[in-house]
Enzyme design. Structure first.
Site, PDB file in Angstrom:
ATOM      1  N   HIS A   1       0.856  -1.197   0.000  1.00 28.33           N
ATOM      2  CA  HIS A   1       0.000   0.000   0.000  1.00 28.33           C
ATOM      3  C   HIS A   1       0.887   1.241   0.000  1.00 28.33           C
ATOM      4  CE1 HIS A   1      -3.611  -2.416   1.659  1.00 28.33           C
ATOM      5  NE2 HIS A   1      -3.705  -2.262   0.356  1.00 28.33           N
TER       6      HIS A   1
ATOM      7  N   GLU B   1       1.625   3.783   3.058  1.00 26.88           N
ATOM      8  CA  GLU B   1       2.065   3.217   4.336  1.00 26.88           C
ATOM      9  C   GLU B   1       3.591   3.243   4.404  1.00 26.88           C
ATOM     10  OE1 GLU B   1      -0.145  -0.491   4.442  1.00 26.88           O
ATOM     11  OE2 GLU B   1      -2.025   0.594   4.107  1.00 26.88           O
TER      12      GLU B   1
ATOM     13  N   GLU C   1       0.120  -4.798  11.110  1.00 24.98           N
ATOM     14  CA  GLU C   1      -0.267  -3.394  10.981  1.00 24.98           C
ATOM     15  C   GLU C   1       0.554  -2.623  12.004  1.00 24.98           C
ATOM     16  OE1 GLU C   1      -2.437  -1.967   8.936  1.00 24.98           O
ATOM     17  OE2 GLU C   1      -3.797  -3.553   8.259  1.00 24.98           O
TER      18      GLU C   1
HETATM   19  O1  0X9 Z   1      -7.298  -3.700   4.439  1.00 21.70           O
HETATM   20  C1  0X9 Z   1      -6.145  -4.088   4.294  1.00 21.70           C
HETATM   21  O2  0X9 Z   1      -5.677  -4.436   3.200  1.00 21.70           O
HETATM   22  C2  0X9 Z   1      -5.222  -4.115   5.500  1.00 21.70           C
HETATM   23  N1  0X9 Z   1      -5.333  -2.898   6.254  1.00 21.70           N
HETATM   24  S1  0X9 Z   1      -4.734  -1.499   5.636  1.00 21.70           S
HETATM   25  O3  0X9 Z   1      -5.188  -0.393   6.421  1.00 21.70           O
HETATM   26  N2  0X9 Z   1      -3.160  -1.511   5.776  1.00 21.70           N
HETATM   27  O4  0X9 Z   1      -5.093  -1.412   4.267  1.00 21.70           O
HETATM   28  C3  0X9 Z   1      -5.611  -5.245   6.434  1.00 21.70           C
HETATM   29  C4  0X9 Z   1      -5.776  -6.573   5.822  1.00 21.70           C
HETATM   30  C5  0X9 Z   1      -5.901  -7.596   6.900  1.00 21.70           C
HETATM   31  N3  0X9 Z   1      -6.812  -8.629   6.556  1.00 21.70           N
HETATM   32  C6  0X9 Z   1      -8.128  -8.619   6.942  1.00 21.70           C
HETATM   33  N4  0X9 Z   1      -8.588  -7.718   7.734  1.00 21.70           N
HETATM   34  N5  0X9 Z   1      -8.898  -9.570   6.491  1.00 21.70           N
HETATM   35 ZN    ZN Z   2      -2.083  -1.626   4.042  1.00 16.79          ZN
END
Ligand code: 0X9
Ligand code: ZN
Length: 415
Positions: free
Chosen positions: A179, A182, A378
């Site tokens: 991403h 980040e 995270e």
């Molecule tokens: O949404 C995402 O891709 C991740 N969070 S972010 O804020 N860095 O974009 C988390 C993905 C983790 N997996 C699940 N929550 N299923």
């Molecule tokens: Zn992310």
């Protein structure tokens, strides 16, 4: 200035058309509508799953990593308020944010990645300096070419390769920068790589482990998005695919095959969680799939993200623990404890779906193919600065994530 015009207006209309107009008119009257040329952090309330889906399909910037019933944290421009109110959604303005193109992202020559965020070119220069210093132990492979024709690299460390004596049979794989915004993730990837070099040069346990387990790092997977976040839009998340309808970008963490197309991803190309036209439609995600298939099978895989301070194990695409729950939970808990023991920061260890369902993630795909120890971390913070983590927090974050990495490495490989 509205970064997405002229198409943004078109998308806004699409978003509005799905809402009930009666409620929308009432909402229009009562919500505050700041104007001018500013960006705002706004808590938008989703009353039900339909609101959640509408928000997922709209081009607003989700600033937290959660989209659920209740309040959701977004960044919107002044131009977006009218559309929000027309959608019949209530929102709470929290604070003014720097314009996404208004950051002073000054590249310097006297760079120190412990205290400064590095550009894509600076990051590669640092990895190249390490490779030049350890030409036998460290190697580089171009694993793919991005949408905008930038090379995507993976770096490999193998202690035994110094003398050509020992071929590892397994690997540990870390991926940073999937991403774009980040920034703490490539910054921490650099530190993990630096510490790894130091450890194998000085520590017998690491030498033995790294003779059998090759270590791989993708310094920045989403190279185009990362560049764009420096030059144009600090809050950019996706890659830079031209979707052909005035919108750009696929969310690479929704473009992998496991559960692709399911909930927690969007079919709307303007969405920040746009999954793309098909699984592995993007050169960046295909590069990871192809390269991991070509190397020693990974004993552990780690995808770095920010923010929220979480250590996440599979699954993420269904409301279920993985078949490896009994093995993985203790590893994740140990990673979170190692972080707390290093800087005192609290990271929550849980299954990814317990955060929220997301389909087509790198982590779920990797686990589904290799049935191994597969992680999303995270990193900092919990929301105060979010993606724009101040540079004085780079070093403490690097320290704590290295501690988690060490636990993951040894507990997953048995060394
Ligand atoms: O949404 C995402 O891709 C991740 N969070 S972010 O804020 N860095 O974009 C988390 C993905 C983790 N997996 C699940 N929550 N299923
Ligand atoms: Zn992310």
């Amino acid at each position: 200035m509205d970064m997405r015009s002229p198409f943004h207006k078109l998308i806004a209309l699409v978003c509005v058309s799905t809402s009930g107009l009666g409620a929308a008119h009432a909402q229009l009257k009562k919500m505050p509508m700041p104007d001018g040329d500013a960006w705002w952090r706004v808590a938008i309330t989703a009353r039900n799953e339909a609101d959640v889906q509408r928000l997922a399909d709209c081009p607003y910037r989700l600033f937290s990593d959660n989209l659920a019933i209740g309040e959701n944290d977004f960044i919107v421009s002044s131009n977006d308020f009218l559309n929000l109110a027309q959608m019949g959604l209530s929102y709470r303005i929290q604070n003014l944010m720097p314009a996404p193109n208004g950051f002073a992202n000054i590249a310097r020559d006297d760079i120190d990645f412990h205290t400064t965020y590095l550009t894509g070119a600076q990051i590669l220069a640092q990895y190249e300096a390490w490779r030049a210093a350890y030409p036998n132990m460290i190697s580089r492979t171009q694993i793919g070419t991005s949408r905008e024709n930038r090379p995507i690299y993976a770096y490999r460390i193998a202690w035994g390769a110094r003398s050509g004596s020992k071929q590892p049979s397994r690997s540990v794989f870390v991926e940073a920068g999937i991403h774009a915004r980040e920034w703490i993730t490539p910054a921490t990837g650099l530190y993990i790589f630096e510490q790894f070099i130091k450890k194998v040069n000085t520590d017998r346990r690491w030498q033995r482990a790294n003779s059998n387990v090759a270590f791989y790092m993708v310094p920045v997977l989403n190279v185009d998005g990362y560049e764009y976040s420096w030059t144009t839009d600090r809050y950019w998340r996706k890659n830079r695919r031209n979707n052909g309808n005035g919108t750009y970008g696929v969310d690479l963490n929704r473009n992998f095959s496991k559960g692709w197309g399911g909930s927690g991803s969007s079919s709307s190309s303007s969405s920040d969680t746009y999954r793309g036209p098909s699984a592995f439609s993007e050169p960046e995600s295909a590069a990871v799939r192809n390269y991991i298939a070509a190397i020693e099978p990974p004993a552990a895989f780690l995808d770095l993200h920010s923010y929220s301070q979480l250590v996440l194990r599979p699954w993420g695409y269904v409301n279920a623990f993985s078949p490896s729950e009994a093995t993985l939970k203790p590893i994740g808990d140990a990673m979170a404890s190692a972080i707390a023991a290093t800087t005192g920061k609290v990271y929550t260890s849980e299954a990814a779906y317990q955060l929220y369902i997301a389909s087509g993630t790198t982590q779920d795909w990797e686990y589904s193919v290799y049935a191994n120890s597969s992680w999303t971390i995270e990193m900092r913070d919990t929301g105060q600065y979010g993606f724009v983590l101040p540079a004085d927090q780079i070093y403490p974050t690097q320290l704590e994530i290295w501690a988690a990495f060490e636990k993951m490495f040894f507990m997953s490989t048995g060394y």
